[in-house]
Every structure is written in C-alpha cells, then in structure tokens.
Write a protein that holds these residues in place. Structure first.
Motif, PDB file in Angstrom:
ATOM      1  N   UNK A   7       0.843  -1.195   0.000  1.00  0.00           N
ATOM      2  CA  UNK A   7       0.000   0.000   0.000  1.00  0.00           C
ATOM      3  C   UNK A   7       0.878   1.244   0.000  1.00  0.00           C
ATOM      4  N   UNK A   8       1.973   1.182   0.735  1.00  0.00           N
ATOM      5  CA  UNK A   8       2.914   2.294   0.780  1.00  0.00           C
ATOM      6  C   UNK A   8       3.480   2.570  -0.611  1.00  0.00           C
ATOM      7  N   UNK A   9       3.815   1.507  -1.322  1.00  0.00           N
ATOM      8  CA  UNK A   9       4.357   1.655  -2.674  1.00  0.00           C
ATOM      9  C   UNK A   9       3.308   2.234  -3.616  1.00  0.00           C
ATOM     10  N   UNK A  10       2.079   1.786  -3.477  1.00  0.00           N
ATOM     11  CA  UNK A  10       0.996   2.318  -4.303  1.00  0.00           C
ATOM     12  C   UNK A  10       0.814   3.816  -4.062  1.00  0.00           C
ATOM     13  N   UNK A  11       0.844   4.216  -2.795  1.00  0.00           N
ATOM     14  CA  UNK A  11       0.690   5.630  -2.457  1.00  0.00           C
ATOM     15  C   UNK A  11       1.888   6.454  -2.924  1.00  0.00           C
TER      16      UNK A  11
END
Length: 252
Positions: free
Chosen positions: A8-12
């Motif tokens: 999720x961090x990478x997506x954000x």
C-alpha cells in the motif's frame, strides 16, 4: 497501530505525484499552485521552491521499495503513519484541484502533519539502534515531509484569513508575514524538543523560509520583510545546530 501491507505504501508513493499532477496533465480542475497560493503575497515562497515535493516523493518511494523488497521489523513502526500521511496527501491534492476551497485545504493539512510528525517521532525512538541506507531514507522521508507540511500550514494561515475577509495579497504585509513566521518558529521548537532530532525537518523548513525571503527580495520588493525572514531562518538553524534536539528522547 496495526501493521499495514507495505505494498500500500508503494501504491501511495506512485499515487501522490500523479494526484498532484491531475490538473496540469489532464486539464481537470485547477493546478495546485493556482489554487493554494497567492502569487506575490509576502508570506509565499517563490513557486520554484515547491519543487521540494519531488524530493519528498522520491524519498517516500525509495523507502516504500525498501519496505516491500527488503523489509525489516523496525519499518513496521513508521509504515502505518506514512500510509495515513500518503492517503491524506492524495485527498488534499485532489481537493485543492477539484474543490478549490482554501479553508478546506487548510484544514486537511493538519491530519497530514499529525501523521508525518508521528512517523518522525516513531522513527526517532529507534534512531540510535544502528544505521543503514534504509534508515537514512526513512529519516529523510519523515523529516522532509513533516517539515514541508509545517511550511504549508504556516503559509496557508494568511490565505485562510484573506478568504474570510476582503484583504488582498499585499494588505497588512507585516502582519501576514508574522502570522506565518511565528507558527513556523514555534513548530520548529516543538519538533526538536518533543518529536524528533531529524535535521531533515530543518532542511525542509529552511528551504521554505528562504523561498519566502527571495520572494520578498525579488518579487514583492519588500526588502525589510526579506531581511527579517532571513534573520529568523538563521536564528532557527543556529539554535538547532548549537543546542541540539531532544526529540523523542524527551518523551521516554
């Protein structure tokens, strides 16, 4: 806080810069610079200084790569807060372009700041437990984001005041400048004494103040405002570099 999947961090990390570029790339809404700043107002940095977002996004992205592909247990201490900050940042950037409401944009900055400051605080608690490239990037990501959101809040105070009054961008320039500089200075003190020893916060904060200095020196022609801004910037950096910081240690 519960552990969150680092993907999720990478997506954000990808969504944040894309969200900020929605208007200029697709022609939808109002570009953030036009929506969230009074160009020529004495408390505003020169537009080029907002390019620091690129460095913040890069640090966020690199840390996300570490969290996904070389995950270490300590990363779980700051990942949830950075995820929240990233989500809120996307919401803020979309709001600034699509809704264009200065009071709403101002209000949305505070939860981003809370998440960024908390991430910096959590990282500061483990700062002395060995070093690594991933920790250097984490320090940069949390410190730069916390510092620049602090700048964003400070320079948004006059914008919000003008929204609810008939004041123009150059009315009461000294008062508007102090309405920006005093909160920024108080935030610097609070951050170093309560939250974190990160020098990156001060890099980000000083970058914004230098932008205000140069705006007044080269655009508004209010040289005394530039001089006062420069003096306060030097004072903030001098206090931080000579007296150090307690950071999260003071809360142990």
């Amino acid at each position: 806080m519960q552990k969150q999947p680092p993907v999720i961090l990478l997506l954000l990390a990808v969504l944040q810069p894309l969200s900020g570029a929605l208007a200029p790339l697709l022609g939808v809404g109002t570009p953030i610079g036009n929506a969230t700043r009074d160009l020529g107002a004495p408390e505003q940095p020169l537009p080029v200084f907002f390019a620091i977002w690129s460095l913040i996004f890069l640090a966020y992205f690199v840390f996300a790569l570490f969290a996904v592909f070389r995950r270490e247990p300590w990363m779980d201490r700051i990942t949830p807060a950075l995820i929240i900050a990233g989500m809120l940042n996307v919401i803020w950037m979309l709001s600034a372009q699509l809704i264009v409401s200065p009071p709403l944009d101002f209000a949305l900055l505070f939860p981003i700041a809370a998440a960024a400051w908390f991430a910096a605080y959590r990282f500061d608690r483990i700062r002395g437990m060995g070093g690594s490239p991933a920790k250097l990037v984490a320090d940069m990501a949390t410190g730069l984001l916390a510092g620049w959101i602090t700048v964003a809040i400070a320079i948004s105070i006059p914008l919000t005041i003008r929204h609810f009054t008939t004041l123009g961008a150059t009315d009461y320039p000294w008062q508007m400048l102090w309405a920006t500089l005093v909160p920024a200075a108080l935030a610097a003190w609070a951050f170093s004494h309560i939250v974190s020893r990160s020098i990156w916060f001060f890099v980000s904060l000083a970058w914004g103040l230098v932008g205000i200095l140069l705006n007044n020196w080269t655009v508004t022609g209010m040289t005394w405002l530039a001089i006062v801004t420069g003096a306060l910037t030097i004072l903030i950096l001098y206090v931080r570099l000579t007296r150090g910081a307690h950071g999260a240690r003071g809360q142990a």
